[in-house]
Write a protein that holds these residues in place. Structure first.
Motif, PDB file in Angstrom:
ATOM      1  N   LYS A 213       0.784  -1.334   0.020  1.00  0.00           N
ATOM      2  CA  LYS A 213       0.072  -0.185  -0.024  1.00  0.00           C
ATOM      3  C   LYS A 213       0.864   1.212  -0.105  1.00  0.00           C
ATOM      4  O   LYS A 213       1.673   1.561   0.772  1.00  0.00           O
ATOM      5  CB  LYS A 213      -0.826  -0.023   1.091  1.00  0.00           C
ATOM      6  N   THR A 214       0.781   2.158  -1.010  1.00  0.00           N
ATOM      7  CA  THR A 214       1.577   3.292  -1.087  1.00  0.00           C
ATOM      8  C   THR A 214       0.714   4.677  -0.762  1.00  0.00           C
ATOM      9  O   THR A 214       1.377   5.554  -0.117  1.00  0.00           O
ATOM     10  CB  THR A 214       1.986   3.418  -2.611  1.00  0.00           C
ATOM     11  N   ASN A 215      -0.568   4.613  -0.890  1.00  0.00           N
ATOM     12  CA  ASN A 215      -1.639   5.877  -0.565  1.00  0.00           C
ATOM     13  C   ASN A 215      -2.635   5.497   0.022  1.00  0.00           C
ATOM     14  O   ASN A 215      -3.184   4.376   0.029  1.00  0.00           O
ATOM     15  CB  ASN A 215      -1.764   6.659  -1.883  1.00  0.00           C
ATOM     16  N   GLU A 216      -3.148   6.484   0.951  1.00  0.00           N
ATOM     17  CA  GLU A 216      -4.636   6.262   1.338  1.00  0.00           C
ATOM     18  C   GLU A 216      -5.577   6.638   0.429  1.00  0.00           C
ATOM     19  O   GLU A 216      -6.341   7.892   0.670  1.00  0.00           O
ATOM     20  CB  GLU A 216      -4.854   7.044   2.701  1.00  0.00           C
ATOM     21  N   ASP A 217      -6.002   5.967  -0.648  1.00  0.00           N
ATOM     22  CA  ASP A 217      -6.721   6.441  -1.546  1.00  0.00           C
ATOM     23  C   ASP A 217      -7.361   5.068  -2.103  1.00  0.00           C
ATOM     24  O   ASP A 217      -7.606   4.060  -1.352  1.00  0.00           O
ATOM     25  CB  ASP A 217      -6.293   7.224  -2.973  1.00  0.00           C
ATOM     26  N   GLU A 218      -8.365   5.095  -3.305  1.00  0.00           N
ATOM     27  CA  GLU A 218      -8.960   4.035  -3.534  1.00  0.00           C
ATOM     28  C   GLU A 218      -8.157   2.782  -4.016  1.00  0.00           C
ATOM     29  O   GLU A 218      -8.459   1.520  -3.792  1.00  0.00           O
ATOM     30  CB  GLU A 218      -9.858   4.272  -4.844  1.00  0.00           C
ATOM     31  N   ILE A 219      -6.711   3.126  -4.634  1.00  0.00           N
ATOM     32  CA  ILE A 219      -6.039   1.858  -4.921  1.00  0.00           C
ATOM     33  C   ILE A 219      -5.435   1.484  -3.619  1.00  0.00           C
ATOM     34  O   ILE A 219      -5.172   0.240  -3.552  1.00  0.00           O
ATOM     35  CB  ILE A 219      -5.119   2.466  -5.823  1.00  0.00           C
ATOM     36  N   GLY A 220      -5.207   2.413  -2.417  1.00  0.00           N
ATOM     37  CA  GLY A 220      -4.672   1.824  -1.379  1.00  0.00           C
ATOM     38  C   GLY A 220      -5.760   0.799  -0.589  1.00  0.00           C
ATOM     39  O   GLY A 220      -5.651  -0.013  -0.074  1.00  0.00           O
ATOM     40  N   LYS A 221      -7.077   1.487  -0.806  1.00  0.00           N
ATOM     41  CA  LYS A 221      -8.055   0.471  -0.128  1.00  0.00           C
ATOM     42  C   LYS A 221      -8.452  -0.890  -0.966  1.00  0.00           C
ATOM     43  O   LYS A 221      -8.645  -1.808  -0.540  1.00  0.00           O
ATOM     44  CB  LYS A 221      -9.433   1.408  -0.343  1.00  0.00           C
ATOM     45  N   LEU A 222      -7.998  -0.636  -2.242  1.00  0.00           N
ATOM     46  CA  LEU A 222      -7.950  -1.866  -3.120  1.00  0.00           C
ATOM     47  C   LEU A 222      -7.023  -3.000  -2.771  1.00  0.00           C
ATOM     48  O   LEU A 222      -7.347  -4.008  -2.582  1.00  0.00           O
ATOM     49  CB  LEU A 222      -7.748  -1.713  -4.557  1.00  0.00           C
TER      50      LEU A 222
END
Length: 464
Positions: A213-222
């Protein structure tokens, strides 16, 4: 990923190009209006000065005489082409020396002869010009019109040069923004690649792979979701393996007894009447236990594949509870466990599957007996509430640890105690409750006991 990068970059570029184009058009239009407005203002000021000069110093003689003797006074006020028009609309003087025949039916001259300032932009003698016309007055009466005409070639050239500068700046902005859009696209694509790579490894069977996980965004949630899914799969896989191992052991135990006694009874020296009776009794008992385990496994398989349908009919709840009490009382006596049933006398009938309801209660009660030692208490209480019936099964057994409690209803989960069975009993119970539109909740205190709350809705299922 190349496709997504290309689409993102293309979308960014489309937005940037549209935005820059709109800004360029607005800027060029504004520059043009400013240039034309400035030129128009300059001509208007010059022509007003000339008209005022005429009104003050030359209005005592006719327009024609002024054209003959004082025309230089008008030329000195501007570098523009000067025309004088009489009140009939005929051009009586042109500083270029070219006087067209007939009336000058141009709108700006008409406006001036009506006493207003007239403005006109158009083509004259093959070039684009701007004209400003102003009334000439004598004794407050319009006697003609003065018209200044200037070429727009130089102004348009300046506007064109300015437009080239703006367009160059716009192209530079588009280029720089394009590079930035590629970078921004990569900030989405690179983490997405990492997630995709981890997902592919998981799909190939490597559930130890994890997405970074790199960021607290939608990709992070994925990424979190994928990692959670992998953890759950590993946990379920372990539960399944433990379940298979446990079931294999439990199936092997009665089979070993059956096979052992069958071989023993084949020997003539062990075929005495008492030995034969004991052996056949054990074989029958173990066969029955084996049958029950197989039936439970088949039931579990049906529930998992959603092939179970309730065979609904009107059920007398009071009679069903009484039957369960009679069925389990001998076991309670045999195991020295105090078994109590508290049931209201005015229980209504219930339109449901009687066999599944009985299976639900007996499974939960069987667990309560299994985990309660001699001298303990197992109670079965039924309470009528406003819109539902509450069935409470409680025991004073060993209880369930806090960390195990959330998992006891999961498929294949077996507790840490040696009394745990195959780990599918409670999961079947919850499936039955869900089919009936109710809910099953468990509370427990280690070494003090457990309570199971089964809530079933009344709704239209009950008949008074």
């Amino acid at each position: 990923m190349t496709g997504i990068r290309a689409r993102l970059t293309a979308n960014f570029m489309i937005i940037i190009i549209i935005t820059v184009t709109i800004l360029e058009v607005l800027l060029i239009y504004t520059v043009r209006q400013n240039y034309y407005g400035s030129l128009e203002g300059s001509l208007t000021n010059q022509i007003k000065i000339s008209a005022d000069l005429y009104a003050k110093y030359f209005s005592d003689t006719s327009l024609q005489e002024n054209v003959l003797y004082n025309v230089d006074a008008f030329w000195n006020q501007s570098n523009a082409e000067v025309e004088i028009v009489d009140k009939d609309g005929s051009i009586v003087m042109d500083s270029l020396g070219v006087i067209p025949t007939g009336n000058a039916a141009i709108n700006d001259i008409k406006e001036a002869l009506d006493g207003n300032t007239g403005k006109w932009i158009g083509r004259l003698n093959g070039q684009k010009v701007m004209a400003v016309a102003y009334p000439l007055k004598a004794n407050n009466e319009v006697v003609g019109a003065l018209r200044f005409i200037t070429s727009l070639n130089a102004v348009d050239k300046d506007i064109q040069n300015t437009a080239y500068i703006f367009i160059s700046i716009g192209l530079a902005v588009v280029f720089i923004a394009g590079l930035i859009s590629v970078f921004l696209a990569n900030t989405i694509i690179v983490p997405l690649k990492e997630v995709t790579k981890a997902a592919q490894e998981m799909a190939s069977g490597n559930f130890q792979a994890r997405s970074k996980k790199t960021n607290e965004d939608e990709i992070g949630k994925l990424s979190d979701t994928l990692n959670y899914m992998a953890d759950e799969i590993v946990k379920k896989e372990q539960l399944k393996n433990d379940f298979i191992s446990s079931v294999s052991h439990e199936l092997r135990t009665p089979l070993t007894s059956i096979m052992g006694w069958a071989i023993t009874l084949q020997n003539e020296q062990f075929q005495q009447k008492d030995m034969l009776a004991d052996g056949l009794g054990i074989i029958a008992k173990e066969s029955e236990r084996l049958t029950l385990m197989v039936e439970e496994l088949l039931d579990f398989s049906k529930f998992v594949s959603s092939r179970v349908k309730l065979q609904k009919a009107e059920v007398n709840l009071a009679s069903l509870i009484e039957h369960i009490q009679k069925q389990l009382t001998p076991r309670a006596v045999r195991e020295n466990i105090n078994f109590t049933v508290q049931c209201p006398k005015d229980l209504p009938s219930f339109f449901t599957d009687a066999n599944r309801l009985k299976q639900l209660f007996i499974n939960v009660l069987d667990n309560a007996f299994n985990f309660t030692t001699a001298g303990g208490l197992v109670s079965f209480d039924i309470e009528m509430q406003n819109k539902e019936l509450l069935f409470t099964i409680s025991d004073t057994g060993c209880g369930i640890a806090v960390d195990e409690l959330p998992m006891v209803k999961e498929k294949f989960y077996k507790g840490k105690t040696s009394r745990s069975q195959n780990g599918i009993g409670l999961s079947i119970c919850e499936e039955i409750v869900n089919l009936m539109g109710g809910k099953l909740e468990i509370t427990s205190i280690l070494n003090q006991g457990t309570k199971v709350f089964i809530t079933l809705p009344k709704g239209e299922s009950f008949y008074a």
